[in-house]
Design a protein around this motif. Structure first.
Motif, PDB file in Angstrom:
ATOM      1  N   ASP A 186       0.862  -1.182   0.000  1.00 42.63           N
ATOM      2  CA  ASP A 186       0.000   0.000   0.000  1.00 42.63           C
ATOM      3  C   ASP A 186       0.902   1.238   0.000  1.00 42.63           C
ATOM      4  O   ASP A 186       1.245   1.778   1.058  1.00 42.63           O
ATOM      5  N   TYR A 187       1.285   1.685  -1.194  1.00 38.89           N
ATOM      6  CA  TYR A 187       2.224   2.804  -1.297  1.00 38.89           C
ATOM      7  C   TYR A 187       1.638   4.137  -0.831  1.00 38.89           C
ATOM      8  O   TYR A 187       2.353   4.933  -0.213  1.00 38.89           O
ATOM      9  N   PRO A 188       0.370   4.442  -1.096  1.00 42.09           N
ATOM     10  CA  PRO A 188      -0.181   5.695  -0.553  1.00 42.09           C
ATOM     11  C   PRO A 188      -0.116   5.737   0.977  1.00 42.09           C
ATOM     12  O   PRO A 188       0.200   6.779   1.564  1.00 42.09           O
ATOM     13  N   ARG A 189      -0.395   4.618   1.634  1.00 45.82           N
ATOM     14  CA  ARG A 189      -0.309   4.562   3.085  1.00 45.82           C
ATOM     15  C   ARG A 189       1.132   4.786   3.547  1.00 45.82           C
ATOM     16  O   ARG A 189       1.391   5.535   4.493  1.00 45.82           O
ATOM     17  N   LEU A 190       2.074   4.136   2.852  1.00 48.12           N
ATOM     18  CA  LEU A 190       3.482   4.309   3.203  1.00 48.12           C
ATOM     19  C   LEU A 190       3.906   5.764   3.038  1.00 48.12           C
ATOM     20  O   LEU A 190       4.633   6.306   3.884  1.00 48.12           O
ATOM     21  N   ALA A 191       3.454   6.410   1.985  1.00 44.14           N
ATOM     22  CA  ALA A 191       3.808   7.813   1.761  1.00 44.14           C
ATOM     23  C   ALA A 191       3.288   8.705   2.890  1.00 44.14           C
ATOM     24  O   ALA A 191       3.981   9.638   3.331  1.00 44.14           O
ATOM     25  N   GLN A 192       2.090   8.410   3.374  1.00 44.97           N
ATOM     26  CA  GLN A 192       1.547   9.170   4.502  1.00 44.97           C
ATOM     27  C   GLN A 192       2.389   8.962   5.758  1.00 44.97           C
ATOM     28  O   GLN A 192       2.663   9.908   6.503  1.00 44.97           O
ATOM     29  N   ILE A 193       2.783   7.715   5.982  1.00 47.17           N
ATOM     30  CA  ILE A 193       3.627   7.417   7.149  1.00 47.17           C
ATOM     31  C   ILE A 193       4.949   8.170   7.041  1.00 47.17           C
ATOM     32  O   ILE A 193       5.418   8.778   8.009  1.00 47.17           O
ATOM     33  N   GLU A 194       5.559   8.138   5.851  1.00 50.40           N
ATOM     34  CA  GLU A 194       6.836   8.834   5.636  1.00 50.40           C
ATOM     35  C   GLU A 194       6.717  10.323   5.925  1.00 50.40           C
ATOM     36  O   GLU A 194       7.662  10.943   6.441  1.00 50.40           O
ATOM     37  N   SER A 195       5.581  10.898   5.596  1.00 49.00           N
ATOM     38  CA  SER A 195       5.414  12.344   5.777  1.00 49.00           C
ATOM     39  C   SER A 195       5.265  12.741   7.241  1.00 49.00           C
ATOM     40  O   SER A 195       5.475  13.906   7.596  1.00 49.00           O
ATOM     41  N   LEU A 196       4.911  11.773   8.094  1.00 46.96           N
ATOM     42  CA  LEU A 196       4.633  12.086   9.495  1.00 46.96           C
ATOM     43  C   LEU A 196       5.672  11.547  10.471  1.00 46.96           C
ATOM     44  O   LEU A 196       5.776  12.036  11.597  1.00 46.96           O
ATOM     45  N   VAL A 197       6.436  10.534  10.060  1.00 47.66           N
ATOM     46  CA  VAL A 197       7.383   9.876  10.966  1.00 47.66           C
ATOM     47  C   VAL A 197       8.804  10.216  10.551  1.00 47.66           C
ATOM     48  O   VAL A 197       9.181  10.027   9.391  1.00 47.66           O
ATOM     49  N   GLU A 198       9.602  10.687  11.484  1.00 43.05           N
ATOM     50  CA  GLU A 198      10.958  11.129  11.168  1.00 43.05           C
ATOM     51  C   GLU A 198      12.004  10.039  11.306  1.00 43.05           C
ATOM     52  O   GLU A 198      13.060  10.102  10.677  1.00 43.05           O
ATOM     53  N   ILE A 199      11.764   9.016  12.120  1.00 39.76           N
ATOM     54  CA  ILE A 199      12.781   7.989  12.362  1.00 39.76           C
ATOM     55  C   ILE A 199      12.761   6.945  11.240  1.00 39.76           C
ATOM     56  O   ILE A 199      11.803   6.862  10.472  1.00 39.76           O
ATOM     57  N   PRO A 200      13.830   6.145  11.124  1.00 40.04           N
ATOM     58  CA  PRO A 200      13.878   5.110  10.077  1.00 40.04           C
ATOM     59  C   PRO A 200      12.720   4.116  10.184  1.00 40.04           C
ATOM     60  O   PRO A 200      12.288   3.745  11.282  1.00 40.04           O
ATOM     61  N   LEU A 201      12.243   3.683   9.020  1.00 39.46           N
ATOM     62  CA  LEU A 201      11.145   2.722   8.935  1.00 39.46           C
ATOM     63  C   LEU A 201      11.686   1.334   8.619  1.00 39.46           C
ATOM     64  O   LEU A 201      12.749   1.185   8.015  1.00 39.46           O
ATOM     65  N   VAL A 202      10.917   0.313   9.014  1.00 43.17           N
ATOM     66  CA  VAL A 202      11.347  -1.077   8.879  1.00 43.17           C
ATOM     67  C   VAL A 202      10.253  -1.904   8.208  1.00 43.17           C
ATOM     68  O   VAL A 202       9.067  -1.742   8.513  1.00 43.17           O
ATOM     69  N   ILE A 203      10.677  -2.795   7.323  1.00 48.78           N
ATOM     70  CA  ILE A 203       9.776  -3.744   6.676  1.00 48.78           C
ATOM     71  C   ILE A 203      10.120  -5.156   7.133  1.00 48.78           C
ATOM     72  O   ILE A 203      11.263  -5.593   7.019  1.00 48.78           O
ATOM     73  N   HIS A 204       9.124  -5.865   7.646  1.00 48.47           N
ATOM     74  CA  HIS A 204       9.266  -7.285   7.962  1.00 48.47           C
ATOM     75  C   HIS A 204       8.599  -8.100   6.848  1.00 48.47           C
ATOM     76  O   HIS A 204       7.701  -7.619   6.173  1.00 48.47           O
ATOM     77  N   GLY A 205       9.050  -9.343   6.673  1.00 51.05           N
ATOM     78  CA  GLY A 205       8.452 -10.199   5.655  1.00 51.05           C
ATOM     79  C   GLY A 205       8.977  -9.955   4.255  1.00 51.05           C
ATOM     80  O   GLY A 205       8.239 -10.069   3.276  1.00 51.05           O
ATOM     81  N   THR A 206      10.261  -9.661   4.138  1.00 47.03           N
ATOM     82  CA  THR A 206      10.849  -9.314   2.834  1.00 47.03           C
ATOM     83  C   THR A 206      10.755 -10.457   1.829  1.00 47.03           C
ATOM     84  O   THR A 206      10.605 -10.212   0.624  1.00 47.03           O
ATOM     85  N   SER A 207      10.833 -11.703   2.283  1.00 44.14           N
ATOM     86  CA  SER A 207      10.792 -12.843   1.354  1.00 44.14           C
ATOM     87  C   SER A 207       9.485 -12.897   0.585  1.00 44.14           C
ATOM     88  O   SER A 207       9.426 -13.490  -0.501  1.00 44.14           O
TER      89      SER A 207
END
Length: 285
Positions: A186-207
């Motif tokens: 969900d890229y629109p959701r991720l973009a919203q998170i990026e705009s509001l959160v300053e610290i590094p983000l993490v993705i689990h379940g890369t496989s």
């Protein structure tokens, strides 16, 4: 060289690269990860998951992995993956882990913030970094009690700022333990998170994420990708083939040496996929 998340993730968060966080299930994995990190001159995170902690305990795992990390020239973080009990988190800190994940994702937001904040206060006093999770990344198999809850951007902002964590895992369509790529991000959701959160983000379940999506995600504020299933598949499949080829052989160390090239190849594939390539660098110049 032992480092924490706060020493390697901020730079990745602001670049077109990310750091691989690879689940470790034995010292052979750790040696392969170290060898590849040194050869590529890239930082890496060794993570021990709940299964390994339940089997061996954090003290034993730290005792096995820290000597390998400390004698390496690569920057390596020893990270406690998803942990729901503060007591185990504190044991890991005192055993020598440089980073921990307190997972309060199944808690109400206020409780998640409060309990994470308490962990952060202790961790930072010891020079240890902390990862948390907001929303809830589901599992394709096992851990059926884990809910599937997409991260709400406003909650992510509150959690990140009020808890004091160093990195936050988000749920944007990613799924743990998928045996083949199949997630829809969900890229629109991720973009919203990026705009509001300053610290590094993490993705689990890369496989479970398609490679083009991984490449797109690493160019965002995602700084850390957790990988486990694809490496376990390589180890399991390689061991089956090696044992089938030599049915009279029974020496465990013989078979583990046989499969090390395949294990290193998979680790290298993961780390290079997340690294900033030449075209990325040219685009920024």
């Amino acid at each position: 060289m032992l480092v924490s998340l706060s020493e390697i993730l901020p730079e990745a968060s602001q670049s077109k690269s990310a750091v691989a966080c690879i689940n470790v299930f034995g010292f052979e994995d750790a040696l392969a990860i170290t060898d590849v990190a040194e050869s590529l001159n890239l930082p890496v995170i060794m993570a021990t998951n709940k299964d390994m902690v339940d089997m061996l305990g954090v003290e034993t795992l730290a005792g096995m992995l820290l000597p390998i990390i400390q004698r390496s020239s690569a920057r390596i973080c020893l990270h406690l993956d998803h942990c729901y009990e503060e007591s185990t988190v504190y044991q890991a800190m005192h055993a020598g882990y440089s980073s921990v994940m307190f997972d309060g994702s199944q808690l109400p937001l206020a409780d998640n913030i409060q309990r994470t904040r308490q962990v952060v206060d202790v961790a930072h006093a010891l020079g240890v970094s902390v990862e948390g999770e907001i929303g809830s990344v589901p599992y394709d198999e096992g851990r059926d009690h884990i809910q599937s809850i997409y991260t709400e951007p406003e909650q992510a902002a509150a959690y990140a700022s009020e808890s004091g964590i160093d990195a936050v895992a988000v749920a944007v369509g990613n799924v743990h333990r998928l045996k083949a790529p199949g997630c829809e991000i969900d890229y629109p959701r991720l973009a919203q998170i990026e705009s509001l959160v300053e610290i590094p983000l993490v993705i689990h379940g890369t496989s479970g994420i398609h490679e083009p999506d991984i490449i797109r995600l690493k160019q965002s504020r995602i700084a850390k990708f957790n990988v486990g299933t694809s490496l376990r598949q390589v180890i399991g499949n390689s061991l089956r083939a090696a044992m089938h080829a030599e049915p009279e052989q029974f020496d465990r160390s013989h078979f583990m040496r046989q499969i090390q090239p395949a294990v290193r190849d998979e680790i290298e594939r993961i780390m290079l996929l997340l690294a900033e390539d030449k075209t990325d660098k040219e685009d920024t110049q």
